[in-house]
Design a protein around this motif. Structure first.
Motif, PDB file in Angstrom:
ATOM      1  N   ILE A  51       0.840  -1.185   0.000  1.00 38.94           N
ATOM      2  CA  ILE A  51       0.000   0.000   0.000  1.00 38.94           C
ATOM      3  C   ILE A  51       0.882   1.245   0.000  1.00 38.94           C
ATOM      4  O   ILE A  51       1.945   1.267   0.605  1.00 38.94           O
ATOM      5  N   VAL A  52       0.451   2.257  -0.733  1.00 40.01           N
ATOM      6  CA  VAL A  52       1.013   3.596  -0.611  1.00 40.01           C
ATOM      7  C   VAL A  52       0.073   4.316   0.332  1.00 40.01           C
ATOM      8  O   VAL A  52      -1.123   4.438   0.063  1.00 40.01           O
ATOM      9  N   SER A  53       0.603   4.766   1.457  1.00 36.74           N
ATOM     10  CA  SER A  53      -0.243   5.378   2.485  1.00 36.74           C
ATOM     11  C   SER A  53       0.350   6.708   2.930  1.00 36.74           C
ATOM     12  O   SER A  53       1.401   7.134   2.454  1.00 36.74           O
ATOM     13  N   LEU A  54      -0.315   7.347   3.876  1.00 30.80           N
ATOM     14  CA  LEU A  54       0.158   8.599   4.439  1.00 30.80           C
ATOM     15  C   LEU A  54       1.565   8.427   5.012  1.00 30.80           C
ATOM     16  O   LEU A  54       2.431   9.288   4.852  1.00 30.80           O
ATOM     17  N   GLU A  55       1.806   7.287   5.634  1.00 34.48           N
ATOM     18  CA  GLU A  55       3.109   7.015   6.245  1.00 34.48           C
ATOM     19  C   GLU A  55       4.245   6.990   5.222  1.00 34.48           C
ATOM     20  O   GLU A  55       5.331   7.513   5.460  1.00 34.48           O
ATOM     21  N   THR A  56       4.014   6.383   4.052  1.00 34.12           N
ATOM     22  CA  THR A  56       5.080   6.240   3.060  1.00 34.12           C
ATOM     23  C   THR A  56       5.116   7.405   2.072  1.00 34.12           C
ATOM     24  O   THR A  56       6.152   7.689   1.497  1.00 34.12           O
ATOM     25  N   GLY A  57       4.000   8.025   1.839  1.00 34.88           N
ATOM     26  CA  GLY A  57       3.933   9.175   0.942  1.00 34.88           C
ATOM     27  C   GLY A  57       3.683   8.795  -0.498  1.00 34.88           C
ATOM     28  O   GLY A  57       4.192   7.804  -0.994  1.00 34.88           O
ATOM     29  N   GLY A  58       2.864   9.583  -1.141  1.00 35.32           N
ATOM     30  CA  GLY A  58       2.540   9.372  -2.542  1.00 35.32           C
ATOM     31  C   GLY A  58       1.453  10.332  -2.966  1.00 35.32           C
ATOM     32  O   GLY A  58       0.877  11.050  -2.144  1.00 35.32           O
ATOM     33  N   SER A  59       1.185  10.343  -4.264  1.00 35.89           N
ATOM     34  CA  SER A  59       0.148  11.243  -4.770  1.00 35.89           C
ATOM     35  C   SER A  59      -0.478  10.692  -6.042  1.00 35.89           C
ATOM     36  O   SER A  59       0.090   9.852  -6.737  1.00 35.89           O
ATOM     37  N   ILE A  60      -1.677  11.189  -6.304  1.00 32.18           N
ATOM     38  CA  ILE A  60      -2.430  10.872  -7.508  1.00 32.18           C
ATOM     39  C   ILE A  60      -2.831  12.207  -8.112  1.00 32.18           C
ATOM     40  O   ILE A  60      -3.427  13.051  -7.424  1.00 32.18           O
ATOM     41  N   THR A  61      -2.496  12.435  -9.377  1.00 31.22           N
ATOM     42  CA  THR A  61      -2.851  13.679 -10.054  1.00 31.22           C
ATOM     43  C   THR A  61      -3.835  13.373 -11.166  1.00 31.22           C
ATOM     44  O   THR A  61      -3.567  12.526 -12.020  1.00 31.22           O
ATOM     45  N   ILE A  62      -4.959  14.048 -11.138  1.00 28.04           N
ATOM     46  CA  ILE A  62      -5.938  13.932 -12.228  1.00 28.04           C
ATOM     47  C   ILE A  62      -5.578  15.003 -13.252  1.00 28.04           C
ATOM     48  O   ILE A  62      -5.572  16.196 -12.938  1.00 28.04           O
ATOM     49  N   THR A  63      -5.237  14.571 -14.468  1.00 27.76           N
ATOM     50  CA  THR A  63      -4.840  15.524 -15.497  1.00 27.76           C
ATOM     51  C   THR A  63      -5.995  15.918 -16.416  1.00 27.76           C
ATOM     52  O   THR A  63      -6.000  17.019 -16.959  1.00 27.76           O
ATOM     53  N   GLU A  64      -6.960  15.009 -16.571  1.00 29.18           N
ATOM     54  CA  GLU A  64      -8.094  15.316 -17.450  1.00 29.18           C
ATOM     55  C   GLU A  64      -9.298  14.467 -17.070  1.00 29.18           C
ATOM     56  O   GLU A  64      -9.167  13.276 -16.788  1.00 29.18           O
ATOM     57  N   ILE A  65     -10.462  15.096 -17.075  1.00 32.65           N
ATOM     58  CA  ILE A  65     -11.732  14.382 -16.948  1.00 32.65           C
ATOM     59  C   ILE A  65     -12.602  14.842 -18.110  1.00 32.65           C
ATOM     60  O   ILE A  65     -12.879  16.035 -18.257  1.00 32.65           O
ATOM     61  N   ASP A  66     -13.000  13.913 -18.956  1.00 32.64           N
ATOM     62  CA  ASP A  66     -13.875  14.205 -20.093  1.00 32.64           C
ATOM     63  C   ASP A  66     -15.253  13.654 -19.740  1.00 32.64           C
ATOM     64  O   ASP A  66     -15.522  12.469 -19.902  1.00 32.64           O
ATOM     65  N   SER A  67     -16.111  14.522 -19.230  1.00 33.32           N
ATOM     66  CA  SER A  67     -17.435  14.066 -18.785  1.00 33.32           C
ATOM     67  C   SER A  67     -18.350  13.724 -19.956  1.00 33.32           C
ATOM     68  O   SER A  67     -19.303  12.971 -19.791  1.00 33.32           O
ATOM     69  N   THR A  68     -18.065  14.227 -21.153  1.00 30.35           N
ATOM     70  CA  THR A  68     -18.865  13.878 -22.328  1.00 30.35           C
ATOM     71  C   THR A  68     -18.608  12.437 -22.746  1.00 30.35           C
ATOM     72  O   THR A  68     -19.532  11.663 -22.954  1.00 30.35           O
ATOM     73  N   ASN A  69     -17.329  12.084 -22.869  1.00 34.43           N
ATOM     74  CA  ASN A  69     -16.960  10.726 -23.276  1.00 34.43           C
ATOM     75  C   ASN A  69     -16.746   9.797 -22.088  1.00 34.43           C
ATOM     76  O   ASN A  69     -16.423   8.624 -22.282  1.00 34.43           O
ATOM     77  N   MET A  70     -16.883  10.352 -20.873  1.00 39.38           N
ATOM     78  CA  MET A  70     -16.714   9.609 -19.625  1.00 39.38           C
ATOM     79  C   MET A  70     -15.372   8.873 -19.591  1.00 39.38           C
ATOM     80  O   MET A  70     -15.300   7.655 -19.419  1.00 39.38           O
ATOM     81  N   THR A  71     -14.279   9.663 -19.749  1.00 39.61           N
ATOM     82  CA  THR A  71     -12.931   9.136 -19.618  1.00 39.61           C
ATOM     83  C   THR A  71     -12.160   9.999 -18.627  1.00 39.61           C
ATOM     84  O   THR A  71     -12.491  11.171 -18.411  1.00 39.61           O
ATOM     85  N   ILE A  72     -11.120   9.402 -18.038  1.00 43.03           N
ATOM     86  CA  ILE A  72     -10.305  10.099 -17.062  1.00 43.03           C
ATOM     87  C   ILE A  72      -8.837   9.745 -17.301  1.00 43.03           C
ATOM     88  O   ILE A  72      -8.528   8.626 -17.706  1.00 43.03           O
ATOM     89  N   SER A  73      -7.955  10.709 -17.074  1.00 48.53           N
ATOM     90  CA  SER A  73      -6.517  10.501 -17.231  1.00 48.53           C
ATOM     91  C   SER A  73      -5.794  11.074 -16.021  1.00 48.53           C
ATOM     92  O   SER A  73      -6.284  12.019 -15.390  1.00 48.53           O
ATOM     93  N   GLY A  74      -4.631  10.497 -15.721  1.00 44.50           N
ATOM     94  CA  GLY A  74      -3.863  11.018 -14.609  1.00 44.50           C
ATOM     95  C   GLY A  74      -2.564  10.276 -14.410  1.00 44.50           C
ATOM     96  O   GLY A  74      -2.193   9.395 -15.193  1.00 44.50           O
ATOM     97  N   THR A  75      -1.861  10.658 -13.335  1.00 46.27           N
ATOM     98  CA  THR A  75      -0.585  10.049 -12.982  1.00 46.27           C
ATOM     99  C   THR A  75      -0.594   9.706 -11.495  1.00 46.27           C
ATOM    100  O   THR A  75      -1.397  10.256 -10.737  1.00 46.27           O
ATOM    101  N   PHE A  76       0.315   8.813 -11.092  1.00 48.03           N
ATOM    102  CA  PHE A  76       0.414   8.472  -9.670  1.00 48.03           C
ATOM    103  C   PHE A  76       1.804   7.936  -9.357  1.00 48.03           C
ATOM    104  O   PHE A  76       2.500   7.423 -10.235  1.00 48.03           O
ATOM    105  N   SER A  77       2.208   8.083  -8.105  1.00 52.71           N
ATOM    106  CA  SER A  77       3.517   7.603  -7.659  1.00 52.71           C
ATOM    107  C   SER A  77       3.530   7.545  -6.138  1.00 52.71           C
ATOM    108  O   SER A  77       2.647   8.092  -5.476  1.00 52.71           O
ATOM    109  N   GLY A  78       4.557   6.875  -5.601  1.00 51.75           N
ATOM    110  CA  GLY A  78       4.698   6.805  -4.154  1.00 51.75           C
ATOM    111  C   GLY A  78       5.612   5.675  -3.742  1.00 51.75           C
ATOM    112  O   GLY A  78       6.226   5.009  -4.573  1.00 51.75           O
ATOM    113  N   ILE A  79       5.689   5.468  -2.455  1.00 51.25           N
ATOM    114  CA  ILE A  79       6.472   4.371  -1.888  1.00 51.25           C
ATOM    115  C   ILE A  79       5.495   3.313  -1.395  1.00 51.25           C
ATOM    116  O   ILE A  79       4.651   3.582  -0.542  1.00 51.25           O
TER     117      ILE A  79
END
Length: 161
Positions: free
Chosen positions: A107-135
């Motif tokens: 698990i990536v948790s508060l203790e180890t640190g990490g993040s999830i970035t939402i780069t795009e949400i297309d509500s018309t086509n109902m798609t989502i894009s993003g990045t994530f990383s952590g320990i």
């Protein structure tokens, strides 16, 4: 967080259920919509499900590799509607990343640190894009692995309200 983990388990169960049906479709589409580097290994989601619930405040993504032996989930639980161009840090309240093999669970948790970035949400086509990383930290042994270059691109999602 208990509700989010339960929903993630349901999404992963659904992935295992539809795995055999969707693997034929993936052979025709060479685009990897979900991938991440775990140390020197690469995880690619062959079957991926995404859902947005709680009036847009919860995102759950569950991915399963091609042979069905490794899974990963990315989860955001926010007090506000999830928006594009926003970074969500992992926390104790439902924003986390899970990585499971047949032998280990991380698990990536508060203790180890990490993040999830939402780069795009297309509500018309109902798609989502993003990045994530952590320990990643293993639940039993506490061993750590670096999770980097995590991406999900134009991933179709469903509303689960």
């Amino acid at each position: 967080m208990k509700k989010t983990i339960t929903n993630t388990i349901l999404l992963l169960s659904l992935l295992f259920t539809i795995y055999s049906c969707s693997s034929d479709d993936n052979e025709e589409n060479n685009t990897v919509a979900f991938r991440a580097d775990i140390e020197t290994a690469v995880f690619e989601g062959a079957t991926v499900l995404a859902g947005i619930s709680d009036e847009g405040r919860t995102l759950e993504i569950a991915a399963l590799n091609a042979d069905g032996t490794v899974s990963m989930s990315v989860n955001i639980e926010s007090t506000q509607v999830i928006t594009a161009n926003t970074t969500y840090n992992v926390d104790e309240d439902g924003t986390y990343i899970l990585y499971d093999t047949l032998e280990e669970s991380y698990i990536v948790s508060l203790e180890t640190g990490g993040s999830i970035t939402i780069t795009e949400i297309d509500s018309t086509n109902m798609t989502i894009s993003g990045t994530f990383s952590g320990i990643l930290k293993e639940f039993d042994t506490m061993d750590e692995k670096t999770l980097s270059n995590g991406t999900f691109t134009n991933l179709p999602y469903i509303n689960i309200n």
